[in-house]
Design a protein around this motif. Structure first.
Motif, PDB file in Angstrom:
ATOM      1  N   GLY A 367      45.441  42.500  28.507  1.00  0.00           N
ATOM      2  CA  GLY A 367      45.906  42.643  29.877  1.00  0.00           C
ATOM      3  C   GLY A 367      44.817  42.590  30.919  1.00  0.00           C
ATOM      4  N   VAL A 368      43.583  42.888  30.532  1.00  0.00           N
ATOM      5  CA  VAL A 368      42.484  42.863  31.505  1.00  0.00           C
ATOM      6  C   VAL A 368      41.613  41.622  31.334  1.00  0.00           C
ATOM      7  CG1 VAL A 368      42.431  45.356  31.843  1.00  0.00           C
ATOM      8  CG2 VAL A 368      41.060  44.357  30.008  1.00  0.00           C
ATOM      9  N   SER A 369      42.097  40.648  30.572  1.00  0.00           N
ATOM     10  CA  SER A 369      41.373  39.391  30.373  1.00  0.00           C
ATOM     11  C   SER A 369      41.968  38.306  31.266  1.00  0.00           C
ATOM     12  CB  SER A 369      41.482  38.959  28.905  1.00  0.00           C
ATOM     13  OG  SER A 369      42.795  38.471  28.633  1.00  0.00           O
ATOM     14  N   HIS A 370      41.451  37.093  31.091  1.00  0.00           N
ATOM     15  CA  HIS A 370      42.008  35.945  31.790  1.00  0.00           C
ATOM     16  C   HIS A 370      43.088  35.250  30.968  1.00  0.00           C
ATOM     17  CE1 HIS A 370      38.235  35.553  34.507  1.00  0.00           C
ATOM     18  NE2 HIS A 370      39.230  36.091  35.194  1.00  0.00           N
ATOM     19  N   ASP A 371      43.490  35.844  29.845  1.00  0.00           N
ATOM     20  CA  ASP A 371      44.486  35.202  28.984  1.00  0.00           C
ATOM     21  C   ASP A 371      45.897  35.306  29.542  1.00  0.00           C
ATOM     22  OD1 ASP A 371      42.409  34.596  27.360  1.00  0.00           O
ATOM     23  OD2 ASP A 371      42.997  35.876  25.684  1.00  0.00           O
ATOM     24  N   THR A 372      46.094  36.148  30.525  1.00  0.00           N
ATOM     25  CA  THR A 372      47.370  36.258  31.230  1.00  0.00           C
ATOM     26  C   THR A 372      47.072  36.234  32.730  1.00  0.00           C
ATOM     27  OG1 THR A 372      47.451  38.659  31.560  1.00  0.00           O
ATOM     28  CG2 THR A 372      48.138  37.832  29.389  1.00  0.00           C
ATOM     29  N   PRO A 373      48.069  36.031  33.578  1.00  0.00           N
ATOM     30  CA  PRO A 373      47.826  36.069  35.025  1.00  0.00           C
ATOM     31  C   PRO A 373      47.783  37.490  35.592  1.00  0.00           C
ATOM     32  CG  PRO A 373      50.123  35.529  34.627  1.00  0.00           C
ATOM     33  CD  PRO A 373      49.467  35.613  33.269  1.00  0.00           C
ATOM     34  N   LEU A 374      47.838  38.498  34.742  1.00  0.00           N
ATOM     35  CA  LEU A 374      48.021  39.870  35.229  1.00  0.00           C
ATOM     36  C   LEU A 374      46.856  40.362  36.077  1.00  0.00           C
ATOM     37  CD1 LEU A 374      49.667  41.444  32.058  1.00  0.00           C
ATOM     38  CD2 LEU A 374      50.787  40.793  34.202  1.00  0.00           C
ATOM     39  N   THR A 375      45.622  40.062  35.668  1.00  0.00           N
ATOM     40  CA  THR A 375      44.494  40.541  36.472  1.00  0.00           C
ATOM     41  C   THR A 375      44.497  39.885  37.856  1.00  0.00           C
ATOM     42  OG1 THR A 375      43.082  38.884  35.402  1.00  0.00           O
ATOM     43  CG2 THR A 375      42.998  41.129  34.532  1.00  0.00           C
ATOM     44  N   ALA A 376      44.894  38.604  37.918  1.00  0.00           N
ATOM     45  CA  ALA A 376      44.976  37.924  39.222  1.00  0.00           C
ATOM     46  C   ALA A 376      46.093  38.521  40.063  1.00  0.00           C
ATOM     47  CB  ALA A 376      45.198  36.430  39.012  1.00  0.00           C
ATOM     48  N   PHE A 377      47.218  38.852  39.443  1.00  0.00           N
ATOM     49  CA  PHE A 377      48.312  39.498  40.179  1.00  0.00           C
ATOM     50  C   PHE A 377      47.880  40.874  40.698  1.00  0.00           C
ATOM     51  CE2 PHE A 377      51.792  37.066  37.635  1.00  0.00           C
ATOM     52  CZ  PHE A 377      51.736  36.022  38.529  1.00  0.00           C
ATOM     53  N   PHE A 378      47.148  41.618  39.869  1.00  0.00           N
ATOM     54  CA  PHE A 378      46.682  42.948  40.301  1.00  0.00           C
ATOM     55  C   PHE A 378      45.714  42.807  41.476  1.00  0.00           C
ATOM     56  CE2 PHE A 378      44.252  46.835  40.344  1.00  0.00           C
ATOM     57  CZ  PHE A 378      45.192  47.813  40.035  1.00  0.00           C
TER      58      PHE A 378
END
Length: 409
Positions: A367-378
């Protein structure tokens, strides 16, 4: 109040979603991976736009999914603010999508300013290529040396000298200025006038970025991310001399223009937040279904079901509040929706921040990597709680308007 989307709004939003699913989603992960890998290859002024961006823009334009934000049926899609809100939500699911449909900030707000307040000459020179997606733009507002939450604190100046206007000052968090296609900026600054009121002493000036005296000092990272090839720059203006015709609508009208610019723009931001929250919740639930710990699916561990329910309630509440604000703008104008616009500016980014935080927790280290868009959304959510006015300013506006009903100021 009627938030029911029109047939055209439903159809457009469905086409936007289908385009994202078919053309953008399959390449988005690779797109951002290539950009992140290229970061270490040179200075910010060597940033490049991947070829797929222009190819996708051409495809979107050919399908009529272009300038959807602009209510002018000749220059844009002719959608009302409320009608466009449903498509804006869909674009929020993707970090690439807003640019592909030429509905990306700060260009949308700048185009609206030129469409509403620009002269024929200004429209021909700058609005036309912006609407065509040929160039990009920047809005110079926030300053490093003053508390910019109070816009009247601005230290930058735009002083009229004969048939010229002279700009001096420092601006930062100038989003988009790092883009190699960025050619024009709108510079808001103090134009001293003792006879004008507090909100009649500021001007918006069109500044070509190649003007003598304009210097991009650096790009600013947001939580360590430079948002390349977009970028958020610190820009200094030293005796920048421009024709008086570069002033939008005339000296002293900056705050008036800002009111017209920010209302619809905040609807766009908030609906994109809702789209990002929907995507984040989907990722969280899918992760919770797919992963097993302690012999249970993650969705059935701890209070995760309750958190899913809370996320659904929060997303739907934020959507309804945003649609109400859009409806008021359409039916009664921006000034009638001041409370609503401030409310959604507080609610939507905070809601997104909470939903993304839950999704990150569900993904663990991933969740804190670039493997999902979640960090960019946060990153997007936390930044928006400052951009276009911090939470506290909007809460203060809501309280002031509420207390005015009781005769208090």
């Amino acid at each position: 109040m009627d938030f029911q989307p029109s047939a055209r709004a439903r159809e457009t939003a469905a086409k936007v979603r289908a385009f994202i699913d078919e053309h953008i989603a399959p390449v988005e992960s690779q797109h951002w991976q290539e950009i992140h890998e290229a970061r270490h290859g040179g200075h910010w002024n060597e940033w490049k736009i991947p070829a797929r961006v222009e190819a996708l823009k051409a495809k979107a334009r050919a399908e009529g999914l272009w300038n959807l934000f602009l209510p002018d049926p000749e220059l844009g899609a002719g959608l009302s603010v409320l009608e466009y809100a449903f498509s804006a939500e869909q674009t929020g699911r993707s970090l690439m999508a807003p640019e592909i449909f030429n509905c990306n900030a700060p260009d949308t707000g700048n185009m609206e300013v030129l469409w509403k307040y620009g002269s024929a000459e200004q429209k021909a020179q700058w609005l036309t290529p912006l609407l065509a997606g040929e160039i990009r733009s920047v809005f110079f507002m926030t300053e490093p040396d003053v508390a910019s939450s109070d816009a009247t604190n601005m230290a930058a100046t735009a002083v009229v000298e004969g048939d010229e206007i002279v700009l001096n000052g420092k601006k930062w968090w100038s989003s988009g200025v790092g883009d190699p296609r960025c050619k024009i900026g709108i510079f808001m600054a103090l134009t001293p006038n003792p006879e004008a009121g507090r909100h009649g002493q500021h001007s918006m000036v069109l500044v070509p970025l190649d003007s003598p005296g304009v210097e991009i000092k650096r790009m600013l990272p947001v939580f360590g991310e430079y948002d390349e090839p977009h970028g958020h720059g610190e820009v200094h203006f030293t005796n920048v001399r421009l024709p008086l015709s570069n002033v939008i609508a005339g000296p002293g009208r900056g705050f008036e223009i800002a009111q017209g610019r920010l209302g619809p723009g905040r609807i766009h931001h908030c609906m994109r937040c809702i789209g990002a929250a929907e995507k984040s919740l989907e990722l969280a639930i899918q992760r919770g279904i797919d992963r097993v710990a302690f012999k249970k699916q993650l969705v059935n561990l701890g209070g995760n079901r309750e958190r899913i329910a809370e996320a659904r309630v929060a997303i739907d509440q934020a959507r309804l509040l945003t649609l109400q604000a859009a409806w008021k703008i359409d039916t009664h104008g921006v000034m009638s929706a001041l409370t609503d616009v401030s409310a959604i500016k507080v609610v939507a980014p905070s809601m997104l921040q909470n939903v993304v935080d839950f999704a990150i927790q569900m993904h663990g280290g991933m969740g804190v990597s670039h493997d999902t868009p979640l960090t960019a959304f946060f990153n997007q959510a936390r930044s928006l709680r400052l951009a276009d006015g911090p939470d506290e300013v909007h809460k203060g506006m809501i309280a002031r308007l509420e207390l005015m009903k009781y005769g208090l100021k």
